[in-house]
Write a protein that holds these residues in place. Sequence first.
Motif, mmCIF file in Angstrom:
data_model
loop_
_atom_site.group_PDB
_atom_site.id
_atom_site.type_symbol
_atom_site.label_atom_id
_atom_site.label_comp_id
_atom_site.label_asym_id
_atom_site.label_seq_id
_atom_site.Cartn_x
_atom_site.Cartn_y
_atom_site.Cartn_z
ATOM 1 N N VAL A 8 0.972 -1.178 0.003
ATOM 2 C CA VAL A 8 -0.045 0.132 -0.207
ATOM 3 C C VAL A 8 0.971 1.266 0.069
ATOM 4 O O VAL A 8 1.844 1.480 0.763
ATOM 5 N N LEU A 9 0.564 2.189 -0.919
ATOM 6 C CA LEU A 9 1.593 3.382 -0.874
ATOM 7 C C LEU A 9 0.603 4.460 -0.423
ATOM 8 O O LEU A 9 -0.672 4.518 -0.509
ATOM 9 N N HIS A 10 1.272 5.230 0.481
ATOM 10 C CA HIS A 10 0.781 6.380 1.143
ATOM 11 C C HIS A 10 1.655 7.676 0.973
ATOM 12 O O HIS A 10 2.771 7.317 0.510
ATOM 13 N N CYS A 11 0.883 8.899 1.322
ATOM 14 C CA CYS A 11 1.595 9.862 1.925
ATOM 15 C C CYS A 11 1.504 10.217 3.175
ATOM 16 O O CYS A 11 0.620 9.828 3.813
ATOM 17 N N MET A 41 9.194 4.688 5.487
ATOM 18 C CA MET A 41 8.948 5.992 4.999
ATOM 19 C C MET A 41 10.030 6.456 3.975
ATOM 20 O O MET A 41 11.259 6.171 4.320
ATOM 21 N N ILE A 42 9.629 7.506 2.954
ATOM 22 C CA ILE A 42 10.827 7.785 2.050
ATOM 23 C C ILE A 42 10.916 9.330 2.244
ATOM 24 O O ILE A 42 9.923 9.939 1.904
ATOM 25 N N ILE A 48 15.135 5.739 1.861
ATOM 26 C CA ILE A 48 14.297 4.868 2.367
ATOM 27 C C ILE A 48 14.281 4.505 3.788
ATOM 28 O O ILE A 48 15.395 3.822 4.145
ATOM 29 N N VAL A 49 13.462 4.611 4.554
ATOM 30 C CA VAL A 49 13.602 4.418 5.934
ATOM 31 C C VAL A 49 12.929 3.181 6.409
ATOM 32 O O VAL A 49 11.514 3.462 6.551
ATOM 33 N N ASN A 50 13.126 2.153 7.012
ATOM 34 C CA ASN A 50 12.467 1.062 7.544
ATOM 35 C C ASN A 50 12.034 1.495 8.920
ATOM 36 O O ASN A 50 12.844 1.501 9.757
ATOM 37 N N THR A 51 10.885 1.950 8.988
ATOM 38 C CA THR A 51 10.250 2.506 10.343
ATOM 39 C C THR A 51 9.642 1.326 11.095
ATOM 40 O O THR A 51 9.308 1.668 12.313
ATOM 41 N N ALA A 72 5.271 4.943 2.755
ATOM 42 C CA ALA A 72 4.785 6.530 2.690
ATOM 43 C C ALA A 72 5.789 7.250 2.109
ATOM 44 O O ALA A 72 7.111 6.835 2.451
ATOM 45 N N TYR A 73 5.412 8.042 1.184
ATOM 46 C CA TYR A 73 6.489 9.324 1.018
ATOM 47 C C TYR A 73 6.133 10.226 1.937
ATOM 48 O O TYR A 73 5.180 10.717 2.017
ATOM 49 N N ILE A 74 7.308 11.185 2.237
ATOM 50 C CA ILE A 74 7.008 12.175 3.169
ATOM 51 C C ILE A 74 6.517 13.404 2.152
ATOM 52 O O ILE A 74 7.411 13.819 1.439
ATOM 53 N N GLY A 75 5.304 13.794 2.428
ATOM 54 C CA GLY A 75 4.702 14.934 1.491
ATOM 55 C C GLY A 75 3.439 14.731 1.194
ATOM 56 O O GLY A 75 2.728 14.066 2.041
#
Length: 138
Positions: A8-11, A41-42, A48-51, A72-75
Amino acid sequence: MRAIKYLVLHCTATPQTTTIESIKDYWKRVLGWKNPGYHFMIKANGEIVNTFPIENIANGVAGYNTPSIHIAYIGGVDAKNNPLDNRTDAQKASQIKLLKELKLKFPTAIITGHRDFPKVNKACPSFDVKTWLKQINF
């Protein structure tokens, strides 16, 4: 490992300068979540950070978290908090890289956007995932 049906892609629906720590703090302090919303999170620079370990269940889409990995991408919003696909080229490249890696591990997983699930009334990830995947020949 749990069975994965969705990638699943998120922002984050935050400014691109928002820190991962402040997002995680919001989930815990304001929303009261024990687990984060995303596995990855990108950042705007493409990092790319594995959170959260993918073996664990994150809080990305209510009712669909058990079979999902959340990215998720930040933004994802403009200065007035309106939905906006403001992914940097680096973020797009990192999304593709990560999706390719995850598809190798979970070849039957469906890549989709948060907004594409039933009863979701939000713009996240602020772009049409299916259209984008076609554009990049994924």
